[in-house]
Design an enzyme around this catalytic site. Structure first.
Site, PDB file in Angstrom:
ATOM      1  N   ASP A   1       0.846  -1.185   0.133  1.00 20.96           N
ATOM      2  CA  ASP A   1       0.110  -0.032   0.095  1.00 20.96           C
ATOM      3  C   ASP A   1       0.834   1.230   0.048  1.00 20.96           C
ATOM      4  O   ASP A   1       2.036   1.105   0.214  1.00 20.96           O
ATOM      5  CB  ASP A   1      -0.875  -0.110   1.396  1.00 20.96           C
ATOM      6  CG  ASP A   1      -2.002  -1.045   1.038  1.00 20.96           C
ATOM      7  OD1 ASP A   1      -2.441  -1.300   0.064  1.00 20.96           O
ATOM      8  OD2 ASP A   1      -2.587  -1.454   2.246  1.00 20.96           O
TER       9      ASP A   1
ATOM     10  N   TYR B   1       6.525  -9.993   6.870  1.00 22.87           N
ATOM     11  CA  TYR B   1       6.458  -8.467   7.062  1.00 22.87           C
ATOM     12  C   TYR B   1       6.946  -8.224   8.451  1.00 22.87           C
ATOM     13  O   TYR B   1       6.875  -8.940   9.416  1.00 22.87           O
ATOM     14  CB  TYR B   1       5.108  -8.158   7.030  1.00 22.87           C
ATOM     15  CG  TYR B   1       4.570  -8.197   5.592  1.00 22.87           C
ATOM     16  CD1 TYR B   1       4.781  -6.853   4.764  1.00 22.87           C
ATOM     17  CD2 TYR B   1       3.915  -9.017   4.925  1.00 22.87           C
ATOM     18  CE1 TYR B   1       3.863  -6.833   3.569  1.00 22.87           C
ATOM     19  CE2 TYR B   1       3.299  -9.099   3.865  1.00 22.87           C
ATOM     20  CZ  TYR B   1       3.374  -7.789   3.144  1.00 22.87           C
ATOM     21  OH  TYR B   1       2.970  -7.615   1.594  1.00 22.87           O
TER      22      TYR B   1
END
Length: 245
Positions: free
Chosen positions: A53, A111
């Site tokens: 994003d 992540y």
């Protein structure tokens, strides 16, 4: 034809995310495709392992593209790094098998979310970590992490609306690391839904500040209701660390 695999690092601070968007040239994919098309003289589509994003960073994004170019791998790497913005770097270029697909062949991802927990945040880390000054109970966060791990329907920990596609994912590990005032939460799993890591992080923080109970996690798994989970933490503390094949 050659199938080429790229390992990419980028600072996502000024970009609208990975995916090319209409007329905007402020995406990672858009910048890469513009340079690769010039380099090869071909109409190239670059496939990434997944979308990041706006504002999210990557140390280990993977992408691939098909080309008939006869340039060497070294020449391509040099060309791309010369013409790309300096906040996007091609770390490696390699030949991939003909059927390799950077998205469909993914087996897992890692992540990490970075939180600066000190009273004053140094200016050199402010773009890459969220400043969070409240006291955190790391023991509670570890207890919550153990409940979250495993195979579950994570739709309540995502920004997705109801979908026909499966929202079941396997979360293999959540690791906590402390380096001075920097707290790092690392997540490894077979895949992640939209905003899932940022919402999981927000949930763990609310449990760590005792604003949420451990029992809430199972309730969210049962209900699948997003509003019952924690906040969506800001994007600038999130890094795509590695993609596994």
């Amino acid at each position: 034809m050659r199938n080429l695999r790229l390992k990419i690092q980028y600072d996502g601070s000024r970009y609208l995310g990975w995916q090319r968007l209409g007329n905007s040239d402020m995406t990672i994919q858009g910048k890469l495709e513009d340079v690769v098309c010039r380099m090869t003289g071909e109409d190239i589509s670059i496939v990434g392992s997944g979308r990041t994003d706006a504002g999210v960073h990557a140390r280990g994004q993977v992408a691939n593209f098909i080309t008939s170019s006869t340039m060497t791998l070294g020449e391509m790497k040099s060309y791309m790094n010369h013409y790309l913005p300096k906040d996007i770097v091609i770390w490696d270029v390699s030949e991939a098998p003909e059927r390799f697909h950077s998205r469909y062949n993914v087996k897992g991802k890692k992540y990490s979310y970075y939180l600066w927990t000190g009273e004053v945040q140094p200016p050199f880390v402010r773009k890459y970590s969220w400043h969070f000054e409240e006291i955190l109970d790391l023991g509670k966060i570890k207890e919550a992490s153990a409940i979250l791990m495993g195979t579950h329907d994570f739709i309540g920990f995502s920004s997705l609306k109801k979908t026909k596609k499966s929202t079941v994912r396997r979360l293999d590990s959540i690791e906590l690391g402390m380096d001075g005032d920097m707290l790092v939460l690392s997540f490894i799993g077979d895949g992640f839904l939209h905003n899932m890591v940022r919402i999981l992080t927000g949930t763990l923080i609310e449990i760590g500040t005792r604003k949420m109970t451990l029992e809430r996690i199972e309730e969210i798994f049962r209900s699948g209701i997003r509003s019952e989970a924690g906040i969506t933490v800001p994007p600038h503390g999130l890094f795509l660390e590695e993609v596994y094949y």
